[in-house]
Structures are given as structure tokens and as C-alpha cells.
Design a protein around this motif. Structure first.
Motif, mmCIF file in Angstrom:
data_model
loop_
_atom_site.group_PDB
_atom_site.id
_atom_site.type_symbol
_atom_site.label_atom_id
_atom_site.label_comp_id
_atom_site.label_asym_id
_atom_site.label_seq_id
_atom_site.Cartn_x
_atom_site.Cartn_y
_atom_site.Cartn_z
ATOM 1 N N ARG A 62 17.585 22.033 -6.563
ATOM 2 C CA ARG A 62 18.273 23.242 -7.035
ATOM 3 C C ARG A 62 17.309 24.161 -7.776
ATOM 4 O O ARG A 62 17.319 25.384 -7.579
ATOM 5 N N PHE A 63 16.492 23.593 -8.633
ATOM 6 C CA PHE A 63 15.534 24.382 -9.407
ATOM 7 C C PHE A 63 14.525 25.069 -8.485
ATOM 8 O O PHE A 63 14.310 26.289 -8.567
ATOM 9 N N LEU A 64 13.894 24.292 -7.604
ATOM 10 C CA LEU A 64 12.879 24.856 -6.714
ATOM 11 C C LEU A 64 13.488 25.872 -5.751
ATOM 12 O O LEU A 64 12.882 26.920 -5.468
ATOM 13 N N GLY A 65 14.686 25.570 -5.249
ATOM 14 C CA GLY A 65 15.348 26.502 -4.334
ATOM 15 C C GLY A 65 15.623 27.835 -4.991
ATOM 16 O O GLY A 65 15.375 28.911 -4.413
ATOM 17 N N ALA A 66 16.121 27.806 -6.225
ATOM 18 C CA ALA A 66 16.422 29.046 -6.945
ATOM 19 C C ALA A 66 15.150 29.839 -7.226
ATOM 20 O O ALA A 66 15.137 31.075 -7.106
ATOM 21 N N VAL A 67 14.084 29.151 -7.613
ATOM 22 C CA VAL A 67 12.814 29.831 -7.890
ATOM 23 C C VAL A 67 12.270 30.489 -6.625
ATOM 24 O O VAL A 67 11.801 31.637 -6.655
ATOM 25 N N ILE A 68 12.344 29.787 -5.501
ATOM 26 C CA ILE A 68 11.855 30.347 -4.241
ATOM 27 C C ILE A 68 12.657 31.590 -3.855
ATOM 28 O O ILE A 68 12.088 32.622 -3.474
ATOM 29 N N ILE A 69 13.970 31.498 -3.936
ATOM 30 C CA ILE A 69 14.822 32.643 -3.579
ATOM 31 C C ILE A 69 14.532 33.839 -4.484
ATOM 32 O O ILE A 69 14.340 34.969 -4.012
ATOM 33 N N LEU B 154 7.599 37.046 -12.020
ATOM 34 C CA LEU B 154 7.632 35.714 -12.635
ATOM 35 C C LEU B 154 8.330 35.735 -13.993
ATOM 36 O O LEU B 154 9.066 34.801 -14.333
ATOM 37 N N VAL B 155 8.118 36.795 -14.766
ATOM 38 C CA VAL B 155 8.795 36.928 -16.053
ATOM 39 C C VAL B 155 10.315 36.935 -15.844
ATOM 40 O O VAL B 155 11.068 36.266 -16.555
ATOM 41 N N GLY B 156 10.765 37.701 -14.853
ATOM 42 C CA GLY B 156 12.196 37.760 -14.561
ATOM 43 C C GLY B 156 12.767 36.409 -14.168
ATOM 44 O O GLY B 156 13.871 36.029 -14.582
ATOM 45 N N ILE B 157 12.004 35.657 -13.371
ATOM 46 C CA ILE B 157 12.484 34.351 -12.906
ATOM 47 C C ILE B 157 12.598 33.361 -14.061
ATOM 48 O O ILE B 157 13.652 32.768 -14.306
ATOM 49 N N PHE B 158 11.504 33.181 -14.789
ATOM 50 C CA PHE B 158 11.462 32.089 -15.754
ATOM 51 C C PHE B 158 12.097 32.447 -17.091
ATOM 52 O O PHE B 158 12.361 31.558 -17.910
ATOM 53 N N ALA B 159 12.391 33.734 -17.299
ATOM 54 C CA ALA B 159 13.215 34.088 -18.457
ATOM 55 C C ALA B 159 14.603 33.476 -18.304
ATOM 56 O O ALA B 159 15.268 33.153 -19.303
ATOM 57 N N GLY B 160 15.029 33.302 -17.053
ATOM 58 C CA GLY B 160 16.325 32.696 -16.788
ATOM 59 C C GLY B 160 16.444 31.268 -17.276
ATOM 60 O O GLY B 160 17.546 30.790 -17.570
ATOM 61 N N PHE B 161 15.317 30.567 -17.399
ATOM 62 C CA PHE B 161 15.352 29.180 -17.868
ATOM 63 C C PHE B 161 15.820 29.098 -19.312
ATOM 64 O O PHE B 161 16.436 28.109 -19.727
ATOM 65 N N PHE B 162 15.552 30.155 -20.085
ATOM 66 C CA PHE B 162 15.883 30.141 -21.511
ATOM 67 C C PHE B 162 17.186 30.872 -21.803
ATOM 68 O O PHE B 162 17.509 31.135 -22.954
ATOM 69 N N PHE B 163 17.939 31.174 -20.739
ATOM 70 C CA PHE B 163 19.120 32.008 -20.928
ATOM 71 C C PHE B 163 20.352 31.275 -20.413
ATOM 72 O O PHE B 163 20.624 31.270 -19.217
ATOM 73 N N PRO B 164 21.136 30.633 -21.295
ATOM 74 C CA PRO B 164 22.277 29.828 -20.857
ATOM 75 C C PRO B 164 23.488 30.672 -20.477
ATOM 76 O O PRO B 164 24.486 30.733 -21.191
ATOM 77 N N SER B 165 23.407 31.369 -19.354
ATOM 78 C CA SER B 165 24.536 32.186 -18.892
ATOM 79 C C SER B 165 24.823 31.849 -17.437
ATOM 80 O O SER B 165 23.915 31.487 -16.684
ATOM 81 N N CYS B 166 26.087 31.955 -17.048
ATOM 82 C CA CYS B 166 26.418 31.763 -15.641
ATOM 83 C C CYS B 166 26.542 33.124 -14.976
ATOM 84 O O CYS B 166 26.378 34.167 -15.604
ATOM 85 N N GLU B 167 26.836 33.115 -13.685
ATOM 86 C CA GLU B 167 26.867 34.376 -12.935
ATOM 87 C C GLU B 167 27.975 35.305 -13.399
ATOM 88 O O GLU B 167 27.923 36.514 -13.159
ATOM 89 N N CYS B 168 28.974 34.755 -14.090
ATOM 90 C CA CYS B 168 30.086 35.584 -14.552
ATOM 91 C C CYS B 168 29.649 36.625 -15.576
ATOM 92 O O CYS B 168 30.170 37.731 -15.605
#
Length: 299
Positions: free
Chosen positions: A124-131, A59-73
Motif C-alpha cells: 500500500r505504501f509503495l503503491g501510493a508513492v508510485i502513483i 517529493l515534498v508533496g508526497i512525503f508530507a502526507g506521511f506526517f499528516f493524519p487525514s483521510c480523503e474526506c
């Protein structure tokens, strides 16, 4: 200069440059963060702040992404450094999946692209969290094997950094960032050239022939997302332009698959991760995106 080229090559050059210009700031940002991680983050510091429970670490790994404005590049070199600093794979990989999709910049772009509608933002949000959750749990409880390619490392690196002055540490971070940028940039350039070539030379009608069948349309949009290799800050606007042609479920597949699996992203991952892991990763993401999108089509 581009005006003197034949139309097809001018188009290729323009698309190639647009992908590079769009992606380069995020790659640079990612490499700078990777340099900071390499210099300032120690394995003991990671262990101090991560919870002991594996599920909570996912869960830490998932929701840390919410505070990190980076794209896949730019996220791949960051994840590589995290994993080298002993961040568990079941924390790092969910972050790799979630960060390019659920960060505020991408969610706001999605909101604007679809006419200020929360529908696609929520999907999009829920789909990404589930994956990210499913992949994280698989890594935590089923396949927690080493995934990084083995590279020579200096075992006294942490001890060496501890002796540096603040200015020397800053210089070390910048040096690592520059090395990472030139190392990763070649894969970005090669991947962008492939993506641009496909956009120019593959007729769009080949991808839009079977849109009347939901599962085929979903698979086509996943392929389209892979081939276009757009940054996650921009893909929502392309998805919105195709909504009337494909429908909701295929567009959700497009928005979920592209930021996680595309040409330039896989080429950069190939530089850091074992091929066996990448194959399993792509298969897992593909099945999850397909399942979620088919579920959306039934709503």
C-alpha cells in the motif's frame, strides 16, 4: 426510531449515518486546517520553504502526507487552500493522493487489519508513492495548467490579514473554517447517501461473479472501492474480509483506489477543481492502480 422503518430503509439509514459519523471528524479537521492556511499562510511564505527544483517539490508533496493524519474526506479543502496560496499543482496533488494512504494512522490500521502483516502495508505504501510520484511528474513537466475553478478573490487579502490582531486572526481562521465546513459538508452528505444506497440496493453477487480472472477481479474491486466510499482509516478491515474471495492483487487495488477516487471525494473535488482536470485525474489514477495491481498479481 430506525426500528419503526422497513428493514431496507433501516439498513440504508444505518449505513448512511455510519459513513457520515466516520467521515465528519476528518472533514471538520480538514476545514479547520484550511481556515488556518487561509489566514496564516501567505504565497511568499510558501515560496520561502519549498525547494526550487520541481522534482524535489513533488517529493515534498508526497512525503508530507506521511506526517499528516487525514483521510480523503478532509484533504480536499486543504489542497484547495494550498493551491490558492500558490503551492504548485505538482506539490499539492501528490499530497492529495499520498496523505490519505501513507499516513501512520492508515498504515497502522492496515497492519492490524491483515493480521499484523507488513506485506499489505508495504504494498500500500509503495503503491501510493508510485502513483503520487507519476502524477506529480506529469503535472510538473507535462500538464502544469491551472486546475482550480475561477472564483472571486480579494487581491488585498494578505495585506488585510497582516493588519489584524492575533485574536482577530484566530477569529478569521475559525470563520473561514465554518464557511468551508458548511460548503463542503453538503457534498459529503450527498456522496454518503449515494454510497449507502448502492451498498443496500446493488446485490453483492453482481460484484463477485468473475473473481477467477485477475484483471476482472481488480476492476471489480476498484469499482467496489469507488461505490463503498469508505474512509481510508476503515477500508483495510473491509479489504481483509474480502481477501479469501478475491486474492492479493484485487485487494491492493481496493486499498489504493478507494482513498484517492470515491463518490464523496469526487463530489467535493467538483466543487473546487475544473472538470477537465478531474477526468484526467481519474483516468490516470485508474490506469496506475490497474498497472500496479497487475504487477502484484505476477509476483
Amino acid at each position: 426510531m430506525l426500528n419503526n422503518l422497513p428493514d431496507v430503509w433501516s439498513q440504508l439509514a444505518a449505513i448512511f449515518l455510519s459513513i457520515i459519523i466516520e467521515a465528519l471528524p476528518f472533514v471538520l479537521f480538514g476545514c479547520l486546517v484550511a481556515g488556518v492556511i487561509e489566514t496564516y499562510l501567505s504565497p511568499s511564505l510558501v515560496a520561502k520553504f519549498l525547494p526550487r527544483n520541481r522534482f524535489l517539490r513533488v517529493l515534498v508533496g508526497i512525503f508530507a502526507g506521511f506526517f499528516f493524519p487525514s483521510c480523503e474526506c478532509g484533504i480536499v479543502p486543504i489542497i484547495n487552500r494550498f493551491l490558492e496560496k500558490k503551492v504548485p499543482t505538482y506539490t499539492g496533488i501528490p499530497f492529495l493522493i499520498a496523505a490519505p494512504i501513507i499516513n501512520p494512522v492508515v498504515l497502522f490500521a492496515t497492519f492490524v487489519a491483515f493480521g499484523n502483516s507488513f506485506k499489505f502495508v508495504l504494498f500500500r505504501f509503495l503503491g501510493a508513492v508510485i502513483i503520487a510520484l507519476v502524477v506529480g511528474l506529469i503535472l510538473a513537466y507535462k500538464f502544469d495548467d491551472p486546475i482550480l475553478l475561477e472564483t472571486p478573490t480579494t487581491h488585498d487579502h494578505t495585506h488585510h490579514v497582516a493588519k489584524l490582531t492575533p485574536w482577530q486572526k484566530l477569529w478569521s481562521a475559525l470563520t473561514h473554517a465554518v464557511d468551508e465546513f458548511f460548503d463542503t459538508g453538503r457534498y459529503l452528505i450527498f456522496g454518503s447517501l449515494i454510497a449507502a444506497s448502492i451498498q443496500v440496493f446493488v446485490p453483492t453477487r453482481l460484484l463477485t461473479t468473475f473473481t477467477h480472472r485477475p484483471i476482472v477481479a481488480i476492476l471489480l474491486m476498484m469499482l467496489f472501492a469507488f461505490l463503498l466510499s469508505l474512509c481510508s482509516e476503515a477500508d483495510a478491515f473491509i479489504g481483509a474480509s474480502l481477501l479469501s474471495l478475491f486474492g492479493t492483487a484485487p485487494i491492493i487495488a481496493f486499498l489504493l483506489f478507494g482513498p484517492v477516487v470515491d463518490i464523496k471525494n469526487l463530489l467535493m473535488m467538483k466543487h473546487y477543481f475544473k472538470t477537465k482536470f478531474i477526468v484526467r485525474y481519474v483516468i490516470a489514477i485508474s490506469l496506475l492502480v490497474l498497472t500496479i495491481s497487475m504487477g502484484v498479481s505476477l509476483l
